[in-house]
Motif scaffolding. Sequence first.
Motif, short mmCIF file in Angstrom:
data_model
loop_
_atom_site.label_atom_id
_atom_site.label_comp_id
_atom_site.label_asym_id
_atom_site.label_seq_id
_atom_site.Cartn_x
_atom_site.Cartn_y
_atom_site.Cartn_z
N ILE A 144 0.86 -1.18 0.00
CA ILE A 144 0.00 0.00 0.00
C ILE A 144 0.90 1.23 0.00
CG2 ILE A 144 -1.69 1.31 1.35
CD1 ILE A 144 -2.54 -1.45 2.55
N ILE A 145 0.66 2.14 -0.94
CA ILE A 145 1.43 3.38 -1.02
C ILE A 145 0.56 4.48 -0.42
CG2 ILE A 145 2.65 5.00 -2.52
CD1 ILE A 145 3.79 2.10 -2.57
N ARG A 146 1.12 5.21 0.53
CA ARG A 146 0.39 6.28 1.19
C ARG A 146 1.36 7.29 1.77
NH1 ARG A 146 1.41 5.48 6.40
NH2 ARG A 146 1.73 3.37 7.20
N MET A 147 0.81 8.45 2.18
CA MET A 147 1.65 9.44 2.86
C MET A 147 2.02 8.92 4.24
SD MET A 147 0.27 13.22 2.08
CE MET A 147 -0.16 13.74 0.43
N SER A 148 3.18 9.30 4.71
CA SER A 148 3.62 8.87 6.04
C SER A 148 2.76 9.53 7.10
CB SER A 148 5.09 9.23 6.24
OG SER A 148 5.27 10.64 6.22
N LYS A 149 2.73 8.88 8.26
CA LYS A 149 2.02 9.42 9.41
C LYS A 149 2.91 9.26 10.64
CE LYS A 149 -0.50 5.08 9.72
NZ LYS A 149 -1.75 4.39 9.51
N VAL A 173 7.05 -1.85 -5.67
CA VAL A 173 7.16 -0.84 -4.62
C VAL A 173 7.76 0.46 -5.18
CG1 VAL A 173 8.31 -0.25 -2.45
CG2 VAL A 173 7.19 -2.46 -2.70
N ALA A 174 8.86 0.38 -5.88
CA ALA A 174 9.49 1.59 -6.43
C ALA A 174 8.55 2.30 -7.40
CB ALA A 174 10.80 1.26 -7.12
N THR A 175 7.88 1.54 -8.25
CA THR A 175 6.94 2.13 -9.21
C THR A 175 5.82 2.84 -8.47
OG1 THR A 175 7.45 0.45 -10.86
CG2 THR A 175 5.37 1.63 -11.13
N GLY A 176 5.27 2.22 -7.45
CA GLY A 176 4.20 2.84 -6.67
C GLY A 176 4.62 4.12 -6.01
N LEU A 177 5.81 4.12 -5.41
CA LEU A 177 6.31 5.33 -4.75
C LEU A 177 6.57 6.44 -5.77
CD1 LEU A 177 8.75 3.63 -2.23
CD2 LEU A 177 6.69 4.94 -1.62
N PHE A 178 7.18 6.09 -6.89
CA PHE A 178 7.46 7.07 -7.93
C PHE A 178 6.15 7.68 -8.46
CE2 PHE A 178 8.15 8.60 -12.20
CZ PHE A 178 9.35 9.28 -12.11
N GLN A 179 5.19 6.81 -8.75
CA GLN A 179 3.91 7.28 -9.28
C GLN A 179 3.18 8.17 -8.28
OE1 GLN A 179 3.19 7.19 -12.29
NE2 GLN A 179 4.23 5.45 -13.18
N ALA A 180 3.27 7.87 -6.99
CA ALA A 180 2.64 8.71 -5.97
C ALA A 180 3.26 10.11 -5.97
CB ALA A 180 2.78 8.07 -4.59
N LEU A 216 7.27 16.22 2.02
CA LEU A 216 6.49 15.12 2.58
C LEU A 216 7.12 13.81 2.17
CD1 LEU A 216 4.73 13.77 0.06
CD2 LEU A 216 3.38 15.81 0.38
N GLN A 217 6.65 12.74 2.78
CA GLN A 217 7.12 11.42 2.43
C GLN A 217 5.96 10.49 2.13
OE1 GLN A 217 9.78 10.75 5.86
NE2 GLN A 217 11.37 10.39 4.35
N PHE A 218 6.15 9.68 1.12
CA PHE A 218 5.26 8.56 0.84
C PHE A 218 5.96 7.31 1.34
CE2 PHE A 218 3.79 11.58 -2.35
CZ PHE A 218 2.41 11.47 -2.22
#
Length: 147
Positions: A4-9, A97-104, A52-54
Amino acid sequence: MEAIIRMSKKADAPQLKALMLEYIVDFYKSPKPADQKLDDLVAVLLEREKGLQFVAEQDGVLKGFATLYFTYSTTRADKITVMNDLYVAEDSRGTNVATGLFQACKKYTGENGYAAMLWETAQDNHRAQRFYEKMGGHKGDFLTYSI
């Protein structure tokens, strides 16, 4: 299970700091920053004003992160994002994972009115270069210096 790709909390801080240290010390062989400095950086990124961080989370475990910083480009006369970091834990490399983070990061940049997203990688990090080219990125004409 897909990450799951999301913003950090705030609750991510302990795992996120461990991943950031892995990235800084193990991957880039840089000196370990003081704990307080890393805590302060995570806190600034959680505010989402300067950046920010994803994160990529799989079964409650963080598998990677991407950091976006907000700045301006004089040549574009507009605001831009800088993807300063994209890191995936070794056991999750070669997954999406890398693709998801990049796309976010790319999606956030576009949806929030930024003119462009810039990033850099080490000259000898050929795996990352191939990935960025696959994502549609292209090498710029500028050299990076530091002091």
